[in-house]
Write a protein that holds these residues in place. Structure first.
Motif, PDB file in Angstrom:
ATOM      1  N   GLU B 117      -4.729   1.561   4.513  1.00 17.60           N
ATOM      2  CA  GLU B 117      -3.942   0.555   3.794  1.00 17.60           C
ATOM      3  C   GLU B 117      -2.919   0.009   4.761  1.00 17.60           C
ATOM      4  O   GLU B 117      -2.110   0.757   5.307  1.00 17.60           O
ATOM      5  CB  GLU B 117      -3.216   1.195   2.614  1.00 17.60           C
ATOM      6  CG  GLU B 117      -3.975   1.125   1.322  1.00 17.60           C
ATOM      7  CD  GLU B 117      -4.035  -0.282   0.757  1.00 17.60           C
ATOM      8  OE1 GLU B 117      -3.074  -0.692   0.095  1.00 17.60           O
ATOM      9  OE2 GLU B 117      -5.059  -0.960   0.973  1.00 17.60           O
ATOM     10  N   TYR B 124      -7.862   6.309   3.942  1.00 24.51           N
ATOM     11  CA  TYR B 124      -8.655   6.612   2.755  1.00 24.51           C
ATOM     12  C   TYR B 124     -10.059   7.011   3.184  1.00 24.51           C
ATOM     13  O   TYR B 124     -10.873   6.144   3.481  1.00 24.51           O
ATOM     14  CB  TYR B 124      -8.720   5.395   1.836  1.00 24.51           C
ATOM     15  CG  TYR B 124      -7.413   5.078   1.154  1.00 24.51           C
ATOM     16  CD1 TYR B 124      -7.113   5.637  -0.084  1.00 24.51           C
ATOM     17  CD2 TYR B 124      -6.486   4.237   1.743  1.00 24.51           C
ATOM     18  CE1 TYR B 124      -5.915   5.351  -0.720  1.00 24.51           C
ATOM     19  CE2 TYR B 124      -5.284   3.948   1.118  1.00 24.51           C
ATOM     20  CZ  TYR B 124      -5.010   4.502  -0.112  1.00 24.51           C
ATOM     21  OH  TYR B 124      -3.828   4.214  -0.739  1.00 24.51           O
ATOM     22  N   PRO B 131      -7.414   1.485  -3.120  1.00 24.42           N
ATOM     23  CA  PRO B 131      -6.893   0.734  -4.262  1.00 24.42           C
ATOM     24  C   PRO B 131      -7.768  -0.443  -4.666  1.00 24.42           C
ATOM     25  O   PRO B 131      -7.921  -0.730  -5.850  1.00 24.42           O
ATOM     26  CB  PRO B 131      -5.527   0.258  -3.783  1.00 24.42           C
ATOM     27  CG  PRO B 131      -5.127   1.252  -2.753  1.00 24.42           C
ATOM     28  CD  PRO B 131      -6.380   1.722  -2.098  1.00 24.42           C
ATOM     29  N   LYS B 134     -10.586   1.206  -6.612  1.00 24.95           N
ATOM     30  CA  LYS B 134     -10.208   2.167  -7.641  1.00 24.95           C
ATOM     31  C   LYS B 134     -10.007   1.533  -9.006  1.00 24.95           C
ATOM     32  O   LYS B 134     -10.401   2.102 -10.020  1.00 24.95           O
ATOM     33  CB  LYS B 134      -8.910   2.852  -7.195  1.00 24.95           C
ATOM     34  CG  LYS B 134      -8.734   4.219  -7.800  1.00 24.95           C
ATOM     35  CD  LYS B 134      -7.526   4.897  -7.197  1.00 24.95           C
ATOM     36  CE  LYS B 134      -7.297   6.200  -7.908  1.00 24.95           C
ATOM     37  NZ  LYS B 134      -6.141   6.905  -7.358  1.00 24.95           N
ATOM     38  N   LYS B 135      -9.392   0.383  -9.037  1.00 28.47           N
ATOM     39  CA  LYS B 135      -9.064  -0.209 -10.338  1.00 28.47           C
ATOM     40  C   LYS B 135     -10.175  -1.082 -10.904  1.00 28.47           C
ATOM     41  O   LYS B 135     -10.001  -1.719 -11.930  1.00 28.47           O
ATOM     42  CB  LYS B 135      -7.776  -1.031 -10.211  1.00 28.47           C
ATOM     43  CG  LYS B 135      -6.543  -0.166 -10.074  1.00 28.47           C
ATOM     44  CD  LYS B 135      -5.483  -0.597 -11.054  1.00 28.47           C
ATOM     45  CE  LYS B 135      -4.307   0.366 -11.059  1.00 28.47           C
ATOM     46  NZ  LYS B 135      -3.230  -0.101 -11.921  1.00 28.47           N
ATOM     47  N   ASP B 403      -2.624  -5.055  -7.626  1.00 28.25           N
ATOM     48  CA  ASP B 403      -3.172  -3.719  -7.411  1.00 28.25           C
ATOM     49  C   ASP B 403      -4.481  -3.780  -6.628  1.00 28.25           C
ATOM     50  O   ASP B 403      -4.690  -3.043  -5.675  1.00 28.25           O
ATOM     51  CB  ASP B 403      -3.406  -3.015  -8.748  1.00 28.25           C
ATOM     52  CG  ASP B 403      -2.099  -2.839  -9.514  1.00 28.25           C
ATOM     53  OD1 ASP B 403      -1.042  -2.985  -8.874  1.00 28.25           O
ATOM     54  OD2 ASP B 403      -2.132  -2.565 -10.723  1.00 28.25           O
ATOM     55  N   ASP B 873       5.364   0.497  -9.071  1.00 27.55           N
ATOM     56  CA  ASP B 873       4.384  -0.496  -9.512  1.00 27.55           C
ATOM     57  C   ASP B 873       4.887  -1.891  -9.179  1.00 27.55           C
ATOM     58  O   ASP B 873       6.081  -2.113  -9.019  1.00 27.55           O
ATOM     59  CB  ASP B 873       4.188  -0.395 -11.028  1.00 27.55           C
ATOM     60  CG  ASP B 873       3.755   1.006 -11.433  1.00 27.55           C
ATOM     61  OD1 ASP B 873       3.162   1.682 -10.581  1.00 27.55           O
ATOM     62  OD2 ASP B 873       4.054   1.409 -12.572  1.00 27.55           O
TER      63      ASP B 873
END
Lengths: 150, 1065, 283
Positions: B117, B124, B131, B134-135, B403, B873
């Motif tokens: 990242e 990762y 990320p 992931k979402k 995100d 966040d």
């Protein structure tokens, strides 16, 4: 005051918001600088807005939800308590407000852990999250306009 | 592979290959995305080299390859994924291939190549944890990753054609339609019509008999959207399966894939897949022995956006001009060749086998009621992680943008997303909490569309953006409806005028009216939505339109006719940087000085401390290279040319005794005003509270950046007979505004600066050893006091924090200096070159720490308790704010602490202002009108930091110049306006003839600096002047953006003549 | 261009009305534009009026009525490319070539066009030159790319390019090596097979370099001919079930030493090929 129903809790919370609004209105009247009067009158408006929202909840028009966790920037937590005087700066006003909202947040959390009634507990936790949201607003304002790092 | 004679044969075959696959030992597999985007990024070379490496090392038995379509994370192209383990290796270079293959074979992670990242530098090892992935819920895109699109075997192995198997083993159209209806899926092409409903209508149409067609609309015309390409290239069999099922459901025996000709690879893969499906008996006559006939043809579009409109698409297949026609009759009743025709989008069809295979109920669980399932978006534009993103409907825009998308690229703030292509609209960043649903997007003036999501940031001009879409639409309008044909053209003209600064506010009203007319009076989707780009930008970004019209400014630096040469319009003073750079290239140094000095009374100061917005906007930099070192060139000139050479024009006051003006504060703003008023003949008195003039320049800017002698010389050159300087005079203490008016001053300028550091508001902040940064800097700059000793901590991340740290480091009793900053290094507001210099000098920069307590021993500071932060966040402003991590408190031992969290004008300035009945703000600034700089009190003006809060030197000078203009107008009783005019280059300076290749290849000259070891021992200046060679070289690199505006016309026609033949239409 | 050629194209795409766009696409692909004479033939053969055909030919962006240059440069101006600086790239190409979008250089080397979206939006700005995509364009890259286009983007230096490497193959049936150590093509022993087309039957040698298309054969093989290839040792035909992804002709499989299969297209002149390594399934 004994909290044996959701309505009573909400009455209490509504009264608290009104008290806060009165407090800020009073403070505004004592400020020497015109722009600080505006700041506190603005805060009082916010509190009245919270009150309206709670009244809507009481009327069943809106739900309190403790589900969403509100971010805590903990900006006010370590700062010194503000002494009330006629010449407060915007920075001091924001610290004052952050601390008041955090205290309310703690109060509802404490009340939540003191009760076994699931319904009352969730109401308290929901109110705590509401207060956390109010605090976050002030924290973000502090972050943006005080911690400017210029 | 042979033809399957029955459903059972297909089923048995699948079982067999799946069990074969399982018994085969688990071999690591390198999965390579080789879609068009990957090929554009060089994946073909990578594939070649991987194969070569495997062959040469005989690794065939140890590693397998799978060439697939797009996995979605296109920004990282060319990338590979190693299974099992899910190691994701982004942006591979050919030389990385051996390492990556060895890691795959050896079953380990190559730490150097694995995904990191960028902001957190976190590695990762597994793709699922990234990320970006992931979402997401990658129902469709996940399949892309698992199969090779040109191998039907692969598709079958992954459960492909299982839905067809289910349907064919007991063909029941009613059941299929019920399932599709239950799933709740809505058309993914844009309008969101329920697919089940469409199929039901199609089935019933033509009394349920006769010829019918199913068409897959793969004419993905929305610019900026490529989901359909991703699916067709990566998983064509899913579309074939979806069409087969649709065909059975509605009773069609013929299908057509209408594909854009701009997608050659998608067409190729579809053709291969169609051939394979026919070969194995899944298409053609008597499919799997069921007696059902169904075949698919491919039709290549010929490039017309309007053909995405279903009636136009049908006309196009029929061999005509792709003009839409009035509906009804809908194609469902009367479509291709007059027969009932059901048109579904690629993504809709890709979902069909999932619904049939997993069941409608399971499908409907994803998303929200009314908006079920996932939707693929092409997340592109000014965003960090571009690519194809698949999320359940109902996901918030913020989740997708921040995100998954990772937020903005660089420092520019995200302004909006544009969804729905040319028919859609913009959604501003403050509305990113909105869930992505068909209705919610429509409500805010945009639409789902096919799934383009273009992120735009501060460097995108919304007027230009609307103009872009309008230019597209006017070209693509088929011309059938007059209002669309002429309306889009006219809207484009108005937008063009606005972008050139030629429009009026009335034009804006006309534009809006026109937009509404076009919306109401056109026939097809193109026309009805053509106004959306205009209406939605007007709705949310009207201020940008007005800025173009009223101020003739394009703040995004996009609209050429307003920007001119970006270096010039970026300068608050409008300095013609291009012009003096051109003079330097020609060796005309005196001319260069005159250009600089004409705009700026503090050239030597700015040559050292200006934050050079000119360089940030320099086109040599924004177009991918390094910006011209404009400030170093300015330094080169100011070091070389005698300032007395410059003789400004003076006006002698003829109208009686010249009026008196009072300027309070002798910083760059105050002195600039005094200077320009003096040139106009006014008598100016400048009051300064400190013993020396210069304001912040003198008090707080470290001498290693700006030697005092430079300031003194520059100020002395400005002082003249018209200007009286009075030091050690404080407003409120020695003088008052009322008093000044009583003394006969006609106007007063407040230019008091921002000299007060804000407190931390922590306990014990008043202990010995803790200093506010300005006080700390003043002690040294003005009195030579060394306040720092031992271990020094500086709290803050701005320029004053870096200044304090570097000044502390140079003091004699200091052992170490540490900067403590709450956020990440990328977010530090300090100039990057200053941060770099601090690094070089050995200053430690600790980020993501918040001080919680000042520790005191015997009344003196002994340490600082801190807590570590992590980024929270993303909030509605797009920022991830620091959140303290519980239990990470620790004590940093310190002997000196400097607090630099921010400055304002403080009560010293605000108090006297208030006493003079001048309005102030909560931010401790004086309220002044943006254009006139007048306060609420007649005759009292304010400029510089006292109005804006701490700001840059060049902004202060600009404010000072404006104040001089306004005070002059005020005293002369003239109108208080400065008419806006685009700031364009006006003078032609012939470029130096040179070998262009040399110039474009050579990089930016590095500004010479004294060695770091030497610097820390004294307070002398760090930056050194360029040599003549260096300066000439650097000046010659300039792209000369000015020539476009100044070049004599005859040069232009020469290049025109080169173009002899015109082609196209 | 002859009338017969055009008639054949019309015939192939079905003279029925629906085929018109496919017909024009094929003419455009073959000649680079739509010659007027060709359109007249199309009108005659399809029975549609010339004005009708002219209407279609001018409505769609893909068609050109003027001859195009040898090389086609397309600059993408899709939304994503636009916000990422596509217009500056287009301007730089215009400057380098001295023409505007839609024009062809006087020497007929280059045609420049802008397109609305190429679907590589994540990697903008994008330029396509002769079918080769270039992503994340910067103005400084333009000149270099144009220079490469002039030489030919497909050109590969087999001696020095690291993407080119030798592959040793054997017959899938008898497993006998197909390498011919007595000859040299591209500096390596070639693959020797027997090729059959029409009534011709003779040897054929293919470069063993992956990435080279050098071929020598006993009889000259006309372009587009589909040839049958046999093992010179066991005389079995080298044939599998898969078809060429480029042209649909049958593929010719051979076993790669060490594991894997290489397949080449059986159509003379088609560059379709597949190299499967590490046991990737081949149908």
């Amino acid at each position: 005051m004994k909290f044996d129903s959701v309505d009573k809790i909400l009455d209490f919370a509504i009264q608290k918001e009104q008290d806060a609004a009165d407090f800020y209105t009073g403070l505004a009247g004592e400020m020497e600088h015109e722009h600080m009067k505006d700041v506190f009158l603005g805060f009082a408006d916010e509190e009245r807005g919270h009150k309206t929202k709670l009244m809507a909840i009481k009327d069943g028009k809106q739900m309190v939800s403790a589900e969403q966790k509100v971010q805590d920037l903990e900006i006010g937590d370590h700062l010194v308590d503000i002494e009330l005087k006629t010449e407060l700066s915007y920075q001091e006003a924001l610290i004052l407000a952050m601390k008041a909202e955090k205290a309310a947040f703690r109060l509802y959390n404490d009340l939540a852990s003191a009760t076994d009634d699931a319904n009352l507990k969730s109401t308290f936790l929901g109110l705590a999250q509401e207060e956390a949201k109010h605090k976050l607003r002030f924290e973000i304002e502090y972050d943006d306009s005080i911690l400017t790092e210029n | 592979m042979r033809k399957f004679a029955s459903v059972e044969e297909l089923r048995d075959f699948r079982r067999r290959i799946i069990s074969d696959g399982k018994t085969q030992e688990e071999k690591p597999t390198i999965v390579i995305s080789a879609d068009t985007g990957a090929q554009a990024s060089g994946i073909n070379d990578i594939i070649r080299l991987i194969k070569r490496y495997i062959l040469e090392r005989n690794l065939q038995e140890k590693v397998a390859l799978r060439i697939t379509g797009c996995h979605g994370f296109c920004e990282m192209n060319p990338y590979v994924l190693v299974e099992p383990g899910g190691h994701f290796y982004p942006k591979l270079k050919t030389e990385d291939v051996p390492r990556m293959v060895e890691a795959a074979v050896g079953g380990f992670v190559d730490e150097g190549l694995i995904y990191k990242e960028p902001r957190e530098q976190k590695k990762y090892p597994c793709q699922d944890d990234i990320p970006f992935f992931k979402k997401q819920t990658r129902t469709i895109l996940g399949e892309n990753q698992r199969l090779d699109p040109i191998r039907i075997l692969n598709y079958i192995e992954q459960g492909g054609y299982a839905a067809a198997e289910k349907v064919l083993s007991n063909p029941d159209p009613e059941w299929i339609i019920r399932e599709i209806q239950k799933s709740g899926i809505r058309g993914r092409g844009g309008a969101g019509f329920p697919t089940g409903k469409k199929w039901e209508l199609a089935r019933a149409s033509g009394n349920g008999r006769g010829q019918k067609y199913i068409i897959c609309n793969a004419d993905e015309g929305d610019p900026g959207a490529y989901m359909d390409r991703g699916v067709l290239e990566g998983n064509p069999h899913a579309i074939i399966e979806g069409m087969l099922i649709a065909g059975i459901a509605i009773g069609a025996t013929e299908g057509i894939v209408y594909a854009r000709s701009e997608y050659p690879l998608a067409i190729k893969h579809t053709l291969i897949a169609l051939r394979q499906a026919r070969d194995v008996g899944l298409l053609g006559k008597d499919i799997l022995g069921t007696g059902i006939d169904f075949d698919i043809d491919i039709f290549r579009g010929a490039g017309a956006f309007v053909c995405g409109e279903e009636t136009a698409l049908i006309r196009s297949i029929e061999g005509f001009i792709g003009e839409p026609r009035q509906r009804p009759p809908y194609p469902i009743e009367k479509g291709l060749w007059g027969h009932p025709t059901c048109i579904n989008n690629v993504e809709t069809l890709a979902n069909i086998h999932v619904i049939i295979d997993r069941g409608a109920e399971a499908y409907a669980k994803v998303g929200v009621p009314g908006n079920t399932g996932t939707k693929i978006f092409s997340l592109v534009g000014k965003i960090r992680n571009t690519g194809l993103v698949e999320v359940p409907l109902g996901t918030k825009i913020s989740e997708v943008v921040y995100d998954i998308g990772g937020g903005s690229v660089g420092n520019a703030k995200i302004k909006a997303v544009q969804t729905g292509g040319p028919s859609g609209g913009c959604i501003p960043a403050n509305m990113f909490d909105l869930p992505i649903e068909y209705e919610s997007l429509a409500k805010v003036g945009s639409m789902m569309g096919s799934g383009g999501m273009i992120v735009v940031d501060e460097n995108t001009c919304m007027v230009d953006f609307a103009k872009y879409f309008m230019s597209f639409l006017k070209d693509e309008s088929c011309g059938k409806c007059f209002t669309c044909r002429k309306g889009t053209q006219r809207m484009h003209e108005i937008l063009d005028d606005i972008s050139k600064g030629k429009a009026t506010l009335e034009d804006l009203d006309l534009l809006e009216e026109l937009a509404l007319v076009v919306k109401d009076t056109t026939m097809c989707g193109l026309g009805q939505t053509a106004s959306n780009p205009v209406l939605s930008t007007l709705r949310y970004f009207r201020n940008e339109y007005e800025r173009h019209i009223k101020d003739k400014r394009c703040d995004a630096f996009v609209c050429k006719e307003l920007v001119g040469a970006p270096c010039q319009s970026a300068c608050p003073l409008g300095t013609e940087a291009w012009r003096y750079v051109a003079h330097i290239a020609r060796g005309e140094y005196d001319d260069a000085y005159t250009v600089i000095r004409d705009a700026n009374p503090f050239p030597s100061v700015c040559a050292r401390v200006c934050h050079h917005p000119c360089e940030e906007r320099c086109r040599a930099g924004t177009s991918g290279g390094d910006p011209i070192a404009i400030r170093s060139l300015k330094r080169f000139i100011t070091d070389r040319v005698d300032p007395s050479l410059y003789k400004p024009q003076r006006v002698v006051w003829t109208d009686g005794k010249p009026p008196k003006v009072a300027v309070v504060g002798s910083g760059p703003a105050g002195l600039t005003t005094a200077h320009y008023l003096s040139l106009q003949g006014y008598k100016v008195t400048v009051f300064e509270v400190e013993p020396e003039p210069g304001g912040m320049l003198y008090c707080a800017i470290p001498t290693y950046r700006l030697p005092h002698e430079v300031i003194r010389n520059e100020i002395n050159a400005l002082l003249d007979d018209n200007i009286t300087l009075k030091c050690n005079i404080a407003l409120g203490r020695d003088i008052t505004v009322d008093g000044l008016f009583e003394d006969g001053y006609k106007a007063v300028l407040l230019a008091l600066g921002a000299h007060k550091s804000k407190p931390l508001s922590l306990e014990n902040e008043d202990a010995d050893g803790v200093y506010p940064s300005i006080e700390f800097l003043k002690a040294l700059n003005m009195r030579g006091e060394h306040l720092a000793q031992g271990r020094v901590g500086v709290i803050g991340g701005g320029n004053s924090a870096i200044d304090a740290a570097r000044m502390a480091l140079r003091q004699k009793d200091v052992n170490s200096v540490t900067i403590l900053y709450r956020r990440t290094r990328e977010e530090m507001p300090a100039f990057s070159e200053e941060i770099e210099a601090a690094d070089q000098e050995g200053i430690k920069i600790e980020t993501l720490v918040t001080p919680t307590k000042v520790i005191v021993k015997d009344g003196h500071l002994s340490g600082l308790e801190c807590v570590r932060n992590e980024l929270g966040d993303v909030d509605s402003s797009g920022r991830r704010r620091p959140v303290p991590v519980q239990g990470t408190e620790r004590i940093i031992e310190l002997d000196t602490l400097v607090v630099a969290i921010g400055e304002d004008s403080g009560i010293d300035a605000i108090g006297p202002a208030r006493l003079s009945r001048i309005e102030t703000t909560r931010w401790n600034t004086v309220k002044a009108d943006r254009t006139t700089l007048l306060t609420n009190r007649p005759g009292v003006f304010a400029a510089g930091d006292v109005v804006t809060g701490p700001n840059t030197v060049v902004e202060a000078i600009a404010a000072g110049k404006r104040a001089a203009v306004m005070i002059n107008r005020y005293i002369r009783n003239e109108e208080m306006v400065q008419p806006a005019e685009p700031c364009l280059p006006k003078v032609y300076i012939e470029p130096v003839k040179m070998d262009t290749e040399d110039a474009s290849l050579a990089g930016r000259v590095e500004t010479p600096r004294a060695p770091a070891e030497w610097r820390t021992r004294n307070f002398s200046e760090v930056e050194v002047s360029l040599s003549v060679d260096e300066a000439t070289h650097e000046a010659c690199r300039c792209l000369r953006c000015d020539l476009e505006f100044t070049k004599p016309k005859k040069v232009e026609t020469e290049t025109e003549a080169k173009a002899a033949v015109t082609g196209g239409k | 261009m002859t009338a017969e050629e055009i008639s054949a194209i019309v015939e192939k795409n079905g003279p029925a009305q629906g085929g018109l766009i496919a017909i024009l696409q094929e003419i455009q692909a073959r000649y680079g534009y739509l010659p007027e004479d060709a359109l007249r033939v199309v009108a005659q053969e399809t029975g549609r009026s010339l004005v009708d055909i002219y209407g279609v030919a001018t409505f769609y962006r893909a068609f050109s009525l003027e001859p195009r240059g040898k090389h086609l440069i397309s600059v993408c101006l899709g939304t994503a490319c636009h916000v990422r600086g596509g217009p500056t790239i287009a301007e730089e190409v215009e400057r380098q070539l001295g023409i505007r979008a839609g024009e062809t250089t006087a020497d007929r080397e280059f045609t420049l066009e802008t397109v609305n979206c190429l679907g590589a939006c994540a990697l903008g700005p994008v330029v396509v030159a002769d079918g080769h995509y270039f992503a994340r364009m910067k103005t400084s890259m333009v000149k270099e790319i144009l220079d490469k286009v002039r030489i030919g983007l497909d050109r590969v230096e087999v001696d020095t390019d690291q993407r080119v490497f030798p592959v040793e193959v054997s017959c899938a049936r008898c497993n006998h090596s197909l390498m011919d150590p007595r000859h040299v093509i591209d500096g390596h022993p070639p693959i020797r097979v027997t090729a059959s087309f029409g009534n011709k039957h003779g040897w054929m040698m293919l470069s063993s370099l992956y990435g080279s298309y050098e071929v020598a054969s006993e009889y000259e093989i006309p372009p587009d001919t589909i040839i049958h290839i046999f093992c010179p040792h066991c005389h079995a035909e080298l044939i599998g079930s898969s078809k060429c992804g480029e042209c649909g002709a049958p593929m010719v499989p051979m076993i790669v030493r060490g594991g894997g299969v290489v397949q080449i297209c059986s159509r003379r002149g088609c560059k379709g090929h597949l190299l499967d390594l590490g046991g990737a399934a081949s149908e």
